[in-house]
Design an enzyme around this catalytic site. Structure first.
Site: not given
Ligand code: NI
Length: 182
Positions: A49, A54, A101-102, A143-144, A147
């Site tokens: 995701g 991000q 997480c990226l 999670h997304e 963000h």
């Molecule tokens: Ni993330």
């Protein structure tokens, strides 16, 4: 298409509350290009995701894709675009699982999430859609969506004892109980 630069924690954009995507933008070429670039960026970094903050865009927009070969999930989820998503937990049950997480590269941690959620959103063309999700898909959705409110999974951890570098996690596994949910 282009691979976008991913903002890491410490960059203010990761912590800002994103704004709804204006309806007038959704049909535009720039928005469609942005969605394509987000999907390409998610693929480049092997993410399941990616949320717009991000990649330095303060809109309520995220993309998700879970490959059928992903051992964490019961089923794969094709490329899915969440525009202005609304998340509703279903039931009280929570499950612990591993997240990364990226925007927090190189780490893994155990996070408790709602086991089942309902998601209502628009697709990339502005058409409303909804899904009831459970397990890993529900985890990725939560999670997304976090963000979009400036939250990362670290904020959801019950403590930092399970935080691990990816390499050590691969060697030793999770240093905290993980529910056998998937
Ligand atoms: Ni993330």
């Amino acid at each position: 298409m282009a691979i976008l630069k991913v903002a890491r924690i410490g960059h203010p954009v990761v912590r800002e509350t994103a704004r709804p995507v204006p309806a007038a933008e959704i049909q535009g070429a720039a928005f469609q290009r942005l969605v394509d670039d987000m999907v390409e960026t998610m693929h480049e970094y092997d993410g399941v995701g990616l949320a717009a903050p991000q990649i330095h865009v303060g809109w309520r927009l995220a993309v998700i894709e879970i490959l059928p070969t992903d051992e964490r999930a019961e089923d794969g989820v094709p490329v899915t675009v969440l525009v202005n998503p609304k998340l509703t937990p279903l039931g009280k049950r929570r499950a612990r699982g591993i997240e990364g997480c990226l925007s927090v590269p190189g780490f893994r941690g155990v996070v408790a999430r709602h086991e089942r959620v309902k998601l209502e959103a628009l697709d990339r063309h502005g058409k409303p859609w909804s899904v009831e999700a459970h397990g890993f898909f529900a985890r990725v959705i939560q999670h997304e969506c976090d963000h979009l409110d400036g939250r990362v999974y670290l904020d959801r951890m019950e403590g930092l004892r399970s935080l691990a570098y990816q390499e050590e996690f691969d060697r030793f596994g999770a240093q905290e109980a993980v529910d056998d949910e998937e």
